[in-house]
Write a protein that holds these residues in place. Structure first.
Motif, PDB file in Angstrom:
ATOM      1  N   VAL A 185       0.851  -1.206   0.000  1.00 21.54           N
ATOM      2  CA  VAL A 185       0.000   0.000   0.000  1.00 21.54           C
ATOM      3  C   VAL A 185       0.877   1.243   0.000  1.00 21.54           C
ATOM      4  CG1 VAL A 185      -1.620   1.353   1.396  1.00 21.54           C
ATOM      5  CG2 VAL A 185      -2.048  -1.087   1.008  1.00 21.54           C
ATOM      6  N   ALA A 186       1.884   1.281   0.858  1.00 22.05           N
ATOM      7  CA  ALA A 186       2.769   2.449   0.934  1.00 22.05           C
ATOM      8  C   ALA A 186       3.455   2.701  -0.399  1.00 22.05           C
ATOM      9  CB  ALA A 186       3.806   2.254   2.036  1.00 22.05           C
ATOM     10  N   THR A 187       3.913   1.650  -1.061  1.00 25.65           N
ATOM     11  CA  THR A 187       4.582   1.789  -2.362  1.00 25.65           C
ATOM     12  C   THR A 187       3.636   2.371  -3.402  1.00 25.65           C
ATOM     13  OG1 THR A 187       6.043  -0.066  -1.876  1.00 25.65           O
ATOM     14  CG2 THR A 187       5.777   0.519  -4.198  1.00 25.65           C
ATOM     15  N   ILE A 188       2.393   1.945  -3.369  1.00 25.83           N
ATOM     16  CA  ILE A 188       1.418   2.388  -4.380  1.00 25.83           C
ATOM     17  C   ILE A 188       0.944   3.822  -4.150  1.00 25.83           C
ATOM     18  CG2 ILE A 188      -0.907   1.979  -5.300  1.00 25.83           C
ATOM     19  CD1 ILE A 188      -0.350  -1.059  -4.843  1.00 25.83           C
ATOM     20  N   ILE A 189       0.638   4.175  -2.911  1.00 25.46           N
ATOM     21  CA  ILE A 189       0.009   5.493  -2.680  1.00 25.46           C
ATOM     22  C   ILE A 189       0.993   6.615  -2.405  1.00 25.46           C
ATOM     23  CG2 ILE A 189      -2.140   4.434  -1.888  1.00 25.46           C
ATOM     24  CD1 ILE A 189      -1.412   5.444   0.969  1.00 25.46           C
ATOM     25  N   ASN A 190       2.252   6.296  -2.125  1.00 24.44           N
ATOM     26  CA  ASN A 190       3.209   7.373  -1.804  1.00 24.44           C
ATOM     27  C   ASN A 190       4.075   7.742  -2.984  1.00 24.44           C
ATOM     28  OD1 ASN A 190       2.337   7.677   0.856  1.00 24.44           O
ATOM     29  ND2 ASN A 190       3.548   5.920   1.496  1.00 24.44           N
TER      30      ASN A 190
END
Length: 190
Positions: A185-190
């Motif tokens: 999730v962090a990789t995708i949204i940040n």
């Protein structure tokens, strides 16, 4: 996308079968990167019209390791449940999601989200619908085999407080699966 969401908000296909009437709860944007597919809104969400505006939503945001601000940013997360309306009270908990929404609306929404990178399937209804024969015999087996569905799908149990016994019996979920979910999730949204 706005036109389609407007059509969905006015949907009444299954209204005769809904205890509280139709009140579709869905959020999406053409730039959404992650879609969350759960079961159906509960009574609190039906009343507020805000997806995951309950104890389950609080736990889900904790598992995702995102703030409320990020979670409700439609350019990051689309929220497209199996059934957009509260299905009613069943013998033990809520009734299953209505079967009309997913075939009627999901594909139309996904076609308007070209930046979609991951679909989070929460619970057996979403997993069985999307994984079909690739879903395992039980939710536990499906979630334990989550790497098999990556990178398109991330499978997980429902974050309901009612599932606390499942979480106690399956400590590997929060230890292993949640950390992988948070990284992705962090990789995708940040």
């Amino acid at each position: 996308m706005k036109k389609l969401l407007s059509e969905i908000k006015q949907c009444s296909i299954c209204e005769p079968y809904l205890d509280l009437g139709a009140n579709p709860v869905v959020s999406a944007h053409k730039n959404s990167k992650i879609v969350i597919i759960g079961q159906a809104p509960g009574t609190k969400v039906h009343a507020s019209g805000i997806p995951w505006d309950d104890a389950s939503g609080k736990q889900l945001r904790k598992w995702l390791n995102v703030s409320d601000e990020d979670f409700y940013d439609v350019e990051k997360f689309a929220i497209v449940p199996m059934s957009f309306c509260y299905p009613g009270k069943g013998k033990s908990g809520d009734k299953p999601p209505r079967k009309e929404c997913a075939p009627q609306w999901h594909q139309q929404l996904f076609e308007l989200m070209p930046n979609l990178q991951m679909i989070i399937l929460i619970g057996m209804y979403a997993q069985n619908y999307y994984l079909k024969d690739n879903a395992k015999r039980t939710l536990t087996e499906t979630v334990d085999n989550y790497p098999a569905y990556l990178p398109k799908y991330f499978v997980m149990p429902h974050p309901s407080p009612r599932n606390r016994f499942w979480l106690v019996k399956n400590p590997w979920f929060e230890k292993n699966v949640v950390s992988e979910l948070q990284k992705r999730v962090a990789t995708i949204i940040n």
